[in-house]
Scaffold this motif. Structure first.
Motif, PDB file in Angstrom:
ATOM      1  N   LEU A   1       0.823  -1.210   0.000  1.00 43.96           N
ATOM      2  CA  LEU A   1       0.000   0.000   0.000  1.00 43.96           C
ATOM      3  C   LEU A   1       0.853   1.254   0.000  1.00 43.96           C
ATOM      4  O   LEU A   1       0.624   2.177  -0.795  1.00 43.96           O
ATOM      5  CB  LEU A   1      -0.918   0.002   1.227  1.00 43.96           C
ATOM      6  CG  LEU A   1      -1.688   1.299   1.502  1.00 43.96           C
ATOM      7  CD1 LEU A   1      -2.613   1.635   0.341  1.00 43.96           C
ATOM      8  CD2 LEU A   1      -2.469   1.186   2.804  1.00 43.96           C
ATOM      9  N   VAL A   2       1.842   1.303   0.873  1.00 43.67           N
ATOM     10  CA  VAL A   2       2.678   2.499   0.980  1.00 43.67           C
ATOM     11  C   VAL A   2       3.503   2.700  -0.287  1.00 43.67           C
ATOM     12  O   VAL A   2       3.615   3.822  -0.799  1.00 43.67           O
ATOM     13  CB  VAL A   2       3.585   2.406   2.226  1.00 43.67           C
ATOM     14  CG1 VAL A   2       4.612   3.537   2.220  1.00 43.67           C
ATOM     15  CG2 VAL A   2       2.739   2.470   3.492  1.00 43.67           C
ATOM     16  N   PHE A   3       4.065   1.630  -0.819  1.00 37.54           N
ATOM     17  CA  PHE A   3       4.922   1.757  -1.997  1.00 37.54           C
ATOM     18  C   PHE A   3       4.136   2.234  -3.211  1.00 37.54           C
ATOM     19  O   PHE A   3       4.525   3.196  -3.885  1.00 37.54           O
ATOM     20  CB  PHE A   3       5.595   0.417  -2.306  1.00 37.54           C
ATOM     21  CG  PHE A   3       6.462   0.460  -3.537  1.00 37.54           C
ATOM     22  CD1 PHE A   3       7.744   0.968  -3.475  1.00 37.54           C
ATOM     23  CD2 PHE A   3       5.983   0.008  -4.763  1.00 37.54           C
ATOM     24  CE1 PHE A   3       8.544   1.023  -4.615  1.00 37.54           C
ATOM     25  CE2 PHE A   3       6.768   0.054  -5.898  1.00 37.54           C
ATOM     26  CZ  PHE A   3       8.057   0.568  -5.818  1.00 37.54           C
ATOM     27  N   CYS A   4       3.032   1.547  -3.510  1.00 36.61           N
ATOM     28  CA  CYS A   4       2.249   1.897  -4.705  1.00 36.61           C
ATOM     29  C   CYS A   4       1.333   3.091  -4.448  1.00 36.61           C
ATOM     30  O   CYS A   4       1.128   3.921  -5.335  1.00 36.61           O
ATOM     31  CB  CYS A   4       1.422   0.696  -5.154  1.00 36.61           C
ATOM     32  SG  CYS A   4       2.397  -0.709  -5.726  1.00 36.61           S
TER      33      CYS A   4
ATOM     34  N   ILE B   1      -6.143  -2.843  -1.978  1.00 34.77           N
ATOM     35  CA  ILE B   1      -4.795  -2.460  -2.397  1.00 34.77           C
ATOM     36  C   ILE B   1      -4.531  -2.901  -3.833  1.00 34.77           C
ATOM     37  O   ILE B   1      -3.805  -2.229  -4.580  1.00 34.77           O
ATOM     38  CB  ILE B   1      -3.750  -3.058  -1.431  1.00 34.77           C
ATOM     39  CG1 ILE B   1      -3.919  -2.445  -0.038  1.00 34.77           C
ATOM     40  CG2 ILE B   1      -2.325  -2.822  -1.938  1.00 34.77           C
ATOM     41  CD1 ILE B   1      -3.097  -3.126   1.041  1.00 34.77           C
ATOM     42  N   SER B   2      -5.139  -4.006  -4.258  1.00 37.07           N
ATOM     43  CA  SER B   2      -4.964  -4.469  -5.631  1.00 37.07           C
ATOM     44  C   SER B   2      -5.474  -3.439  -6.626  1.00 37.07           C
ATOM     45  O   SER B   2      -4.957  -3.335  -7.744  1.00 37.07           O
ATOM     46  CB  SER B   2      -5.698  -5.802  -5.843  1.00 37.07           C
ATOM     47  OG  SER B   2      -5.070  -6.838  -5.125  1.00 37.07           O
ATOM     48  N   ALA B   3      -6.509  -2.673  -6.235  1.00 37.36           N
ATOM     49  CA  ALA B   3      -6.995  -1.606  -7.114  1.00 37.36           C
ATOM     50  C   ALA B   3      -5.919  -0.543  -7.289  1.00 37.36           C
ATOM     51  O   ALA B   3      -5.722  -0.009  -8.390  1.00 37.36           O
ATOM     52  CB  ALA B   3      -8.262  -0.984  -6.535  1.00 37.36           C
ATOM     53  N   ILE B   4      -5.212  -0.231  -6.220  1.00 42.70           N
ATOM     54  CA  ILE B   4      -4.122   0.739  -6.296  1.00 42.70           C
ATOM     55  C   ILE B   4      -2.971   0.174  -7.115  1.00 42.70           C
ATOM     56  O   ILE B   4      -2.329   0.885  -7.900  1.00 42.70           O
ATOM     57  CB  ILE B   4      -3.661   1.139  -4.882  1.00 42.70           C
ATOM     58  CG1 ILE B   4      -4.799   1.874  -4.166  1.00 42.70           C
ATOM     59  CG2 ILE B   4      -2.400   1.981  -4.927  1.00 42.70           C
ATOM     60  CD1 ILE B   4      -4.481   2.272  -2.743  1.00 42.70           C
ATOM     61  N   VAL B   5      -2.705  -1.114  -6.963  1.00 40.07           N
ATOM     62  CA  VAL B   5      -1.664  -1.765  -7.761  1.00 40.07           C
ATOM     63  C   VAL B   5      -2.037  -1.722  -9.239  1.00 40.07           C
ATOM     64  O   VAL B   5      -1.185  -1.488 -10.109  1.00 40.07           O
ATOM     65  CB  VAL B   5      -1.444  -3.215  -7.294  1.00 40.07           C
ATOM     66  CG1 VAL B   5      -0.453  -3.932  -8.211  1.00 40.07           C
ATOM     67  CG2 VAL B   5      -0.936  -3.244  -5.859  1.00 40.07           C
ATOM     68  N   GLY B   6      -3.321  -1.938  -9.543  1.00 35.99           N
ATOM     69  CA  GLY B   6      -3.775  -1.869 -10.925  1.00 35.99           C
ATOM     70  C   GLY B   6      -3.572  -0.491 -11.524  1.00 35.99           C
ATOM     71  O   GLY B   6      -3.116  -0.348 -12.662  1.00 35.99           O
TER      72      GLY B   6
END
Length: 219
Positions: free
Chosen positions: A77-80, A126-131
């Motif tokens: 979460l923090v990285f992306c 968090i996967s949405a943010i990764v996307g």
């Protein structure tokens, strides 16, 4: 916003974990696909009011299965999140996160609508943010294929790659306490796929909202 989400998520995990109520928290606040058709099922079974089913996609993000589980999720979460927040801003990042949580729940429900085991963890959201991160920062050049635009082709490639990765993880039999959402003691593949696809699909609309007035102010 990224830091705030990380702090709130960790604080919720820490309180529940120190009180030794991880199992109860998962039952009351986790997303249970079966509750979609039986909204009062969990509360009726244990005699304690559970979080309303419509809110469990969000409450589930605050419950984790252990230190490695919450640690990996918050690191991602923090990285992306910081990189995506620089582009979308804090408010739209929050919109993306919430939408990802619900998309993750929808994805998990689609794979097992009658499953009665709680799914917990923030990695669907968090996967949405990764996307969004993958779509915003991908350096690979992609060409249009016939009537399919280059942007759609990029999303298809990224979506296929992420789906394949989740399938490989599931086949490898990694435990839910290692990474990702916990469900049935395994990685919640449906949640990860649902969140990731939502992140990619929402990126361009959110970018339009973020910068819709720029062309009017820059002359």
């Amino acid at each position: 916003m990224t830091n705030g989400l990380a702090i709130v998520t960790f604080a919720a995990f820490l309180v529940v974990h120190l009180l030794g109520q991880d199992g109860l928290a998962a039952t009351l606040a986790g997303f249970v696909p079966l509750r979609i058709s039986h909204p009062d099922l969990v509360g009726a079974l244990i005699g304690i009011p559970a979080v309303p089913v419509a809110l469990t996609p969000l409450s589930a993000t605050l419950v984790h299965g252990g230190w490695m589980h919450v640690g990996f999720n918050l690191l991602t979460l923090v990285f992306c999140g910081r990189q995506v927040e620089m582009v979308l801003g804090p408010r739209l990042l929050a919109v993306l996160y919430v939408a990802g949580a619900y998309a993750a729940a929808a994805g998990q429900w689609a794979l097992g609508p009658d499953v009665g085991v709680p799914m917990v963890g923030a990695s669907g959201a968090i996967s949405a943010i990764v996307g969004a991160y993958a779509l915003l920062y991908s350096n690979q050049r992609v060409r249009a294929i016939g009537p399919i635009s280059a942007n759609v082709v990029r999303m298809l490639w990224l979506g296929a790659g992420w789906t394949l990765l989740q399938a490989m993880v599931a086949l490898a039999g990694l435990g839910g306490n290692a990474v990702g959402n916990v469900s049935l003691g395994q990685i919640a593949v449906g949640a990860h796929i649902g969140g990731f696809l939502a992140g990619m699909l929402l990126t361009r609309p959110l970018l339009r909202i973020r910068f819709r007035g720029v062309h009017r102010t820059v002359m």
